[in-house]
Scaffold this motif. Structure first.
Motif, PDB file in Angstrom:
ATOM      1  N   GLN A   1       0.832  -1.202   0.000  1.00 21.80           N
ATOM      2  CA  GLN A   1       0.000   0.000   0.000  1.00 21.80           C
ATOM      3  C   GLN A   1       0.871   1.259   0.000  1.00 21.80           C
ATOM      4  OE1 GLN A   1      -0.403  -2.613   2.081  1.00 21.80           O
ATOM      5  NE2 GLN A   1      -2.442  -3.393   1.629  1.00 21.80           N
ATOM      6  N   ALA A   2       1.997   1.215   0.709  1.00 25.01           N
ATOM      7  CA  ALA A   2       2.901   2.360   0.732  1.00 25.01           C
ATOM      8  C   ALA A   2       3.446   2.625  -0.668  1.00 25.01           C
ATOM      9  CB  ALA A   2       4.052   2.126   1.713  1.00 25.01           C
ATOM     10  N   ALA A   3       3.883   1.573  -1.352  1.00 24.32           N
ATOM     11  CA  ALA A   3       4.397   1.729  -2.716  1.00 24.32           C
ATOM     12  C   ALA A   3       3.313   2.268  -3.640  1.00 24.32           C
ATOM     13  CB  ALA A   3       4.941   0.395  -3.232  1.00 24.32           C
ATOM     14  N   SER A   4       2.101   1.803  -3.457  1.00 22.57           N
ATOM     15  CA  SER A   4       0.985   2.274  -4.273  1.00 22.57           C
ATOM     16  C   SER A   4       0.739   3.762  -4.042  1.00 22.57           C
ATOM     17  CB  SER A   4      -0.276   1.474  -3.933  1.00 22.57           C
ATOM     18  OG  SER A   4      -1.388   1.982  -4.629  1.00 22.57           O
ATOM     19  N   LYS A   5       0.812   4.185  -2.781  1.00 23.58           N
ATOM     20  CA  LYS A   5       0.596   5.599  -2.453  1.00 23.58           C
ATOM     21  C   LYS A   5       1.686   6.480  -3.041  1.00 23.58           C
ATOM     22  CE  LYS A   5      -2.160   4.966   1.701  1.00 23.58           C
ATOM     23  NZ  LYS A   5      -2.249   5.195   3.150  1.00 23.58           N
ATOM     24  N   TRP A   6       2.927   5.977  -3.107  1.00 26.09           N
ATOM     25  CA  TRP A   6       4.000   6.758  -3.733  1.00 26.09           C
ATOM     26  C   TRP A   6       3.681   6.986  -5.194  1.00 26.09           C
ATOM     27  CZ3 TRP A   6       8.441   3.058  -1.922  1.00 26.09           C
ATOM     28  CH2 TRP A   6       8.578   3.137  -0.537  1.00 26.09           C
TER      29      TRP A   6
ATOM     30  N   ASN B   1       1.476   9.959  -1.277  1.00 28.82           N
ATOM     31  CA  ASN B   1       2.514   9.994  -0.258  1.00 28.82           C
ATOM     32  C   ASN B   1       3.869   9.931  -0.946  1.00 28.82           C
ATOM     33  OD1 ASN B   1       3.492  10.056   2.337  1.00 28.82           O
ATOM     34  ND2 ASN B   1       2.292   8.310   3.043  1.00 28.82           N
ATOM     35  N   MET B   2       4.923  10.236  -0.201  1.00 27.64           N
ATOM     36  CA  MET B   2       6.289  10.151  -0.711  1.00 27.64           C
ATOM     37  C   MET B   2       7.077   9.191   0.171  1.00 27.64           C
ATOM     38  SD  MET B   2       7.003  12.317  -3.293  1.00 27.64           S
ATOM     39  CE  MET B   2       8.691  12.861  -3.129  1.00 27.64           C
ATOM     40  N   PRO B   3       8.053   8.497  -0.415  1.00 29.45           N
ATOM     41  CA  PRO B   3       8.890   7.638   0.432  1.00 29.45           C
ATOM     42  C   PRO B   3       9.738   8.475   1.374  1.00 29.45           C
ATOM     43  CG  PRO B   3       9.758   7.710  -1.804  1.00 29.45           C
ATOM     44  CD  PRO B   3       8.449   8.448  -1.816  1.00 29.45           C
ATOM     45  N   ASP B   4      10.100   7.893   2.493  1.00 29.82           N
ATOM     46  CA  ASP B   4      10.987   8.553   3.439  1.00 29.82           C
ATOM     47  C   ASP B   4      12.301   8.865   2.727  1.00 29.82           C
ATOM     48  OD1 ASP B   4      13.235   8.426   5.600  1.00 29.82           O
ATOM     49  OD2 ASP B   4      11.380   8.703   6.742  1.00 29.82           O
TER      50      ASP B   4
ATOM     51  N   LEU C   1      15.719   6.803  -0.314  1.00 27.30           N
ATOM     52  CA  LEU C   1      16.211   7.194  -1.635  1.00 27.30           C
ATOM     53  C   LEU C   1      17.455   6.411  -2.063  1.00 27.30           C
ATOM     54  CD1 LEU C   1      15.553  11.037  -1.646  1.00 27.30           C
ATOM     55  CD2 LEU C   1      14.124   9.197  -2.566  1.00 27.30           C
ATOM     56  N   PRO C   2      18.448   6.212  -1.176  1.00 27.10           N
ATOM     57  CA  PRO C   2      19.599   5.404  -1.601  1.00 27.10           C
ATOM     58  C   PRO C   2      19.196   3.973  -1.972  1.00 27.10           C
ATOM     59  CG  PRO C   2      20.147   6.662   0.357  1.00 27.10           C
ATOM     60  CD  PRO C   2      18.656   6.809   0.144  1.00 27.10           C
ATOM     61  N   GLU C   3      18.285   3.387  -1.210  1.00 24.22           N
ATOM     62  CA  GLU C   3      17.823   2.031  -1.520  1.00 24.22           C
ATOM     63  C   GLU C   3      17.094   1.992  -2.859  1.00 24.22           C
ATOM     64  OE1 GLU C   3      16.241  -0.456   1.885  1.00 24.22           O
ATOM     65  OE2 GLU C   3      16.250   1.538   2.816  1.00 24.22           O
ATOM     66  N   LEU C   4      16.236   2.981  -3.099  1.00 20.67           N
ATOM     67  CA  LEU C   4      15.527   3.048  -4.379  1.00 20.67           C
ATOM     68  C   LEU C   4      16.506   3.172  -5.541  1.00 20.67           C
ATOM     69  CD1 LEU C   4      12.537   5.369  -3.439  1.00 20.67           C
ATOM     70  CD2 LEU C   4      12.347   3.045  -4.354  1.00 20.67           C
ATOM     71  N   SER C   5      17.541   3.994  -5.361  1.00 22.39           N
ATOM     72  CA  SER C   5      18.499   4.184  -6.448  1.00 22.39           C
ATOM     73  C   SER C   5      19.242   2.875  -6.747  1.00 22.39           C
ATOM     74  CB  SER C   5      19.480   5.318  -6.137  1.00 22.39           C
ATOM     75  OG  SER C   5      20.368   4.975  -5.104  1.00 22.39           O
TER      76      SER C   5
END
Length: 67
Positions: free
Chosen positions: A32-37, A42-45, A49-53
């Motif tokens: 659900q968090a990913a869906s909200k992004w 919503n935005m990720p914490d 960001l380093p993990e996403l990259s």
């Protein structure tokens, strides 16, 4: 120029044939968090960001590419 972080996450995720559930599992968040992004609700914490990259194989700057 227009910036849509949620759409950028979705584009990167789909380009790697990844589901929201798979992305969420890699990050330790709920689907659900990913869906909200992706929907822009919503935005990720900032600490994610380093993990996403790493997951997407892009730099943090590339996560914020303007279109």
């Amino acid at each position: 120029m227009n910036f849509d972080f949620g759409n950028r996450i979705k584009t990167l995720r789909l380009s790697r044939s990844m589901t929201q559930e798979q992305l969420a599992l890699k990050l330790g968040v709920s689907p659900q968090a990913a869906s909200k992004w992706e929907s822009g609700t919503n935005m990720p914490d900032i600490l994610m960001l380093p993990e996403l990259s790493v997951i997407f194989g892009v730099t943090i700057d590339e996560l914020f590419t303007m279109t």
